[in-house]
Design a protein around this motif. Structure first.
Motif, PDB file in Angstrom:
ATOM      1  N   LEU A  24       0.826  -1.198   0.000  1.00 38.84           N
ATOM      2  CA  LEU A  24       0.000   0.000   0.000  1.00 38.84           C
ATOM      3  C   LEU A  24       0.862   1.250   0.000  1.00 38.84           C
ATOM      4  O   LEU A  24       1.994   1.229   0.466  1.00 38.84           O
ATOM      5  CB  LEU A  24      -0.885   0.046   1.250  1.00 38.84           C
ATOM      6  CG  LEU A  24      -2.067  -0.889   1.326  1.00 38.84           C
ATOM      7  CD1 LEU A  24      -1.666  -2.294   1.647  1.00 38.84           C
ATOM      8  CD2 LEU A  24      -3.049  -0.390   2.352  1.00 38.84           C
ATOM      9  N   GLY A  28      -2.799   4.641   1.925  1.00 39.90           N
ATOM     10  CA  GLY A  28      -3.692   3.501   1.996  1.00 39.90           C
ATOM     11  C   GLY A  28      -4.182   2.938   0.677  1.00 39.90           C
ATOM     12  O   GLY A  28      -4.993   2.013   0.670  1.00 39.90           O
ATOM     13  N   ILE A  30      -4.112   0.547  -2.397  1.00 37.38           N
ATOM     14  CA  ILE A  30      -3.529  -0.774  -2.597  1.00 37.38           C
ATOM     15  C   ILE A  30      -2.843  -0.820  -3.958  1.00 37.38           C
ATOM     16  O   ILE A  30      -3.457  -0.560  -4.985  1.00 37.38           O
ATOM     17  CB  ILE A  30      -4.601  -1.870  -2.480  1.00 37.38           C
ATOM     18  CG1 ILE A  30      -5.197  -1.839  -1.067  1.00 37.38           C
ATOM     19  CG2 ILE A  30      -4.011  -3.242  -2.804  1.00 37.38           C
ATOM     20  CD1 ILE A  30      -6.385  -2.750  -0.864  1.00 37.38           C
ATOM     21  N   SER A  33      -1.191  -7.073  -4.542  1.00 35.15           N
ATOM     22  CA  SER A  33      -1.663  -8.111  -3.624  1.00 35.15           C
ATOM     23  C   SER A  33      -1.116  -9.457  -4.073  1.00 35.15           C
ATOM     24  O   SER A  33      -0.852  -9.656  -5.254  1.00 35.15           O
ATOM     25  CB  SER A  33      -3.193  -8.167  -3.637  1.00 35.15           C
ATOM     26  OG  SER A  33      -3.669  -8.480  -4.940  1.00 35.15           O
ATOM     27  N   THR A  52      -8.886   0.829  -1.217  1.00 36.11           N
ATOM     28  CA  THR A  52      -7.946   1.356  -0.228  1.00 36.11           C
ATOM     29  C   THR A  52      -8.054   0.484   1.022  1.00 36.11           C
ATOM     30  O   THR A  52      -8.957  -0.354   1.128  1.00 36.11           O
ATOM     31  CB  THR A  52      -8.270   2.809   0.166  1.00 36.11           C
ATOM     32  OG1 THR A  52      -9.498   2.828   0.924  1.00 36.11           O
ATOM     33  CG2 THR A  52      -8.389   3.704  -1.055  1.00 36.11           C
ATOM     34  N   ARG A  53      -7.156   0.709   1.970  1.00 33.62           N
ATOM     35  CA  ARG A  53      -7.231  -0.059   3.220  1.00 33.62           C
ATOM     36  C   ARG A  53      -8.579   0.143   3.892  1.00 33.62           C
ATOM     37  O   ARG A  53      -9.074  -0.739   4.580  1.00 33.62           O
ATOM     38  CB  ARG A  53      -6.070   0.287   4.150  1.00 33.62           C
ATOM     39  CG  ARG A  53      -6.172   1.647   4.746  1.00 33.62           C
ATOM     40  CD  ARG A  53      -5.072   1.890   5.792  1.00 33.62           C
ATOM     41  NE  ARG A  53      -4.915   3.327   5.905  1.00 33.62           N
ATOM     42  CZ  ARG A  53      -3.801   3.973   5.659  1.00 33.62           C
ATOM     43  NH1 ARG A  53      -2.712   3.321   5.343  1.00 33.62           N
ATOM     44  NH2 ARG A  53      -3.748   5.275   5.747  1.00 33.62           N
ATOM     45  N   ASN A  54      -9.193   1.302   3.701  1.00 32.72           N
ATOM     46  CA  ASN A  54     -10.489   1.570   4.326  1.00 32.72           C
ATOM     47  C   ASN A  54     -11.586   0.649   3.800  1.00 32.72           C
ATOM     48  O   ASN A  54     -12.601   0.465   4.460  1.00 32.72           O
ATOM     49  CB  ASN A  54     -10.893   3.022   4.117  1.00 32.72           C
ATOM     50  CG  ASN A  54      -9.987   3.984   4.847  1.00 32.72           C
ATOM     51  OD1 ASN A  54      -9.146   3.588   5.649  1.00 32.72           O
ATOM     52  ND2 ASN A  54     -10.131   5.259   4.560  1.00 32.72           N
ATOM     53  N   VAL A  57     -10.865  -3.025   5.850  1.00 31.56           N
ATOM     54  CA  VAL A  57     -10.686  -3.062   7.299  1.00 31.56           C
ATOM     55  C   VAL A  57     -11.915  -2.441   7.945  1.00 31.56           C
ATOM     56  O   VAL A  57     -12.458  -1.449   7.457  1.00 31.56           O
ATOM     57  CB  VAL A  57      -9.415  -2.274   7.718  1.00 31.56           C
ATOM     58  CG1 VAL A  57      -9.294  -2.181   9.220  1.00 31.56           C
ATOM     59  CG2 VAL A  57      -8.185  -2.921   7.125  1.00 31.56           C
ATOM     60  N   LEU A  64      -7.005  -0.245  13.710  1.00 35.63           N
ATOM     61  CA  LEU A  64      -6.305   0.338  12.566  1.00 35.63           C
ATOM     62  C   LEU A  64      -5.775   1.726  12.891  1.00 35.63           C
ATOM     63  O   LEU A  64      -4.624   2.037  12.575  1.00 35.63           O
ATOM     64  CB  LEU A  64      -7.215   0.396  11.338  1.00 35.63           C
ATOM     65  CG  LEU A  64      -6.582   1.030  10.104  1.00 35.63           C
ATOM     66  CD1 LEU A  64      -5.420   0.177   9.596  1.00 35.63           C
ATOM     67  CD2 LEU A  64      -7.613   1.221   9.005  1.00 35.63           C
ATOM     68  N   GLY A  83     -10.537  -7.512   9.545  1.00 32.64           N
ATOM     69  CA  GLY A  83     -10.598  -7.439   8.095  1.00 32.64           C
ATOM     70  C   GLY A  83     -12.031  -7.595   7.614  1.00 32.64           C
ATOM     71  O   GLY A  83     -12.883  -8.148   8.315  1.00 32.64           O
ATOM     72  N   LEU A  95      -2.020  -7.288  11.444  1.00 36.50           N
ATOM     73  CA  LEU A  95      -1.418  -6.382  10.464  1.00 36.50           C
ATOM     74  C   LEU A  95      -0.011  -6.039  10.926  1.00 36.50           C
ATOM     75  O   LEU A  95       0.205  -5.715  12.091  1.00 36.50           O
ATOM     76  CB  LEU A  95      -2.240  -5.098  10.341  1.00 36.50           C
ATOM     77  CG  LEU A  95      -1.653  -4.078   9.383  1.00 36.50           C
ATOM     78  CD1 LEU A  95      -2.642  -3.797   8.270  1.00 36.50           C
ATOM     79  CD2 LEU A  95      -1.281  -2.812  10.113  1.00 36.50           C
ATOM     80  N   SER A  97       3.212  -3.635   9.609  1.00 33.08           N
ATOM     81  CA  SER A  97       3.572  -2.592   8.657  1.00 33.08           C
ATOM     82  C   SER A  97       4.924  -1.997   9.027  1.00 33.08           C
ATOM     83  O   SER A  97       5.217  -1.806  10.173  1.00 33.08           O
ATOM     84  CB  SER A  97       2.497  -1.505   8.681  1.00 33.08           C
ATOM     85  OG  SER A  97       2.843  -0.425   7.866  1.00 33.08           O
TER      86      SER A  97
END
Length: 97
Positions: A24, A28, A30, A33, A52-54, A57, A64, A83, A95, A97
């Motif tokens: 990402l 956020g 993506i 993958s 996006t991560r939003n 999640v 988060l 998730g 997660l 990061s």
């Protein structure tokens, strides 16, 4: 100096991982993958590129936001999140990061 084939090696490692891996942007979006992530979340590779991560999640869970804050302060973070699969099903995840 970084070898010119380093990105290819990184992609090979991510693709071979038995864990779900997503690449990402800091905001956020993506970018990439692996197959495990696509199977876990239920999205195709192309669909992930529009998310996006939003989107993947549960934002009602504070996990988060805490991880994002920790990553900004410490340049790394790891912890539990919830998730959300393409079908809306929620599941616990770790997660890093």
């Amino acid at each position: 100096m970084i070898a010119s084939n380093t990105p290819n090696k990184l992609h090979a490692i991510i693709d071979a991982s038995q864990s779900a891996c997503l690449m990402l942007t800091p905001e956020g979006m993506i970018l990439e993958s692996n197959q495990v992530a696509r199977e876990m979340f239920g999205y195709t590779e192309t669909e992930f590129l529009h998310l996006t991560r939003n989107d993947i999640v549960d934002l009602t869970n504070n996990g988060l936001l805490t991880l994002i804050k920790n990553r900004e302060e410490q340049k790394k973070a790891s912890g539990e999140i919830i998730g959300v699969r393409k079908n809306g099903e929620k599941f616990p995840a770790i997660l890093t990061s």
